[in-house]
Scaffold this motif. Structure first.
Motif, short mmCIF file in Angstrom:
data_model
loop_
_atom_site.label_atom_id
_atom_site.label_comp_id
_atom_site.label_asym_id
_atom_site.label_seq_id
_atom_site.Cartn_x
_atom_site.Cartn_y
_atom_site.Cartn_z
N ARG A 117 93.32 52.75 11.12
CA ARG A 117 93.00 53.39 9.84
C ARG A 117 93.81 54.67 9.63
O ARG A 117 94.19 55.00 8.52
CB ARG A 117 91.52 53.72 9.82
CG ARG A 117 91.00 54.21 8.51
CD ARG A 117 89.56 54.63 8.69
NE ARG A 117 88.87 54.77 7.44
CZ ARG A 117 87.61 55.21 7.36
NH1 ARG A 117 86.95 55.52 8.45
NH2 ARG A 117 87.05 55.32 6.21
N HIS A 118 94.07 55.39 10.72
CA HIS A 118 94.76 56.68 10.60
C HIS A 118 96.22 56.60 11.05
O HIS A 118 96.78 57.60 11.48
CB HIS A 118 94.00 57.76 11.38
CG HIS A 118 92.67 58.06 10.76
ND1 HIS A 118 92.50 58.94 9.71
CD2 HIS A 118 91.44 57.55 11.02
CE1 HIS A 118 91.24 58.97 9.35
NE2 HIS A 118 90.56 58.15 10.13
N PHE A 161 89.71 50.40 15.36
CA PHE A 161 89.64 50.52 13.90
C PHE A 161 90.18 51.89 13.45
O PHE A 161 90.98 51.99 12.52
CB PHE A 161 88.19 50.33 13.44
CG PHE A 161 87.98 50.56 11.99
CD1 PHE A 161 88.31 49.59 11.04
CD2 PHE A 161 87.45 51.76 11.52
CE1 PHE A 161 88.12 49.81 9.69
CE2 PHE A 161 87.26 52.00 10.17
CZ PHE A 161 87.59 51.01 9.24
N THR A 162 89.75 52.93 14.16
CA THR A 162 90.14 54.31 13.81
C THR A 162 91.65 54.51 13.94
O THR A 162 92.30 55.10 13.07
CB THR A 162 89.39 55.30 14.71
OG1 THR A 162 87.98 55.13 14.52
CG2 THR A 162 89.75 56.74 14.39
#
Ligand code: HEM
Length: 131
Positions: free
Chosen positions: A128-129, A124-125
């Motif tokens: 997201r970034h 997810f991270t």
């Protein structure tokens, strides 16, 4: 001109926590490996392998990622990630030992799910970034 000082020769926050904790895990893993080699009893080799690969290689990769992507490191989710990843190793490795000794399988199940959860947070991270 803005000079980027962060990341030059030092590590802090979640990045440091991941790498420092991983370095402790691999030290314990190496001691376990030496104990196995000396005793010629390799029963606990899977625990040794997971302590080193999940506890060190994976944790260190997380730490390096957060060092390279400060926006991802400066979040509450990153701290939650560290907690879940560490708890996963602390549950999974003793859990593998208990399972290998045919004593209990609950702890390894809990540790595995925490470890999977940690990786899902990382997926997810990363997305997201993304740039
Ligand atoms: C002082 C350092 C180390 C020593 C003395 C050591 C020793 C051992 C021994 C005796 C075995 C069992 C071999 C067998 O049953 O055939 C083993 C397996 C293994 N080690 Fe290490 N090891 C060390 C470091 C590491 C590190 C740093 C990693 C990974 C980053 C690692 C990953 C593995 C893996 C994946 C296995 C195979 C486990 C299995 O077959 O279930 N080891 N090691």
């Amino acid at each position: 001109m803005t000079v980027q000082t962060r990341g030059r020769g030092s590590m802090r926050g979640v990045s440091l926590w991941f790498v420092a904790t991983g370095s402790v895990f691999v030290t314990l893993g190496m001691l376990g490996g030496i104990a196995m080699a000396v005793s010629s009893d390799h029963t606990l080799a899977p625990a040794h392998a997971h302590l080193n690969l999940v506890g060190w290689v994976t944790m260190a990769l997380f730490g390096i990622y957060y060092h390279l992507v400060p926006a991802a490191a400066d979040t509450r989710l990153a701290r939650v990630h560290y907690t879940i990843a560490t708890a996963g190793v602390l549950a999974m490795v003793p859990g593998i030992i208990l399972a290998a000794l045919e004593r209990d399988e609950l702890l390894v199940a809990v540790g595995s799910l925490l470890t999977l959860g940690s990786m899902l947070i990382f997926v997810f991270t990363v997305f997201r970034h993304r740039a």
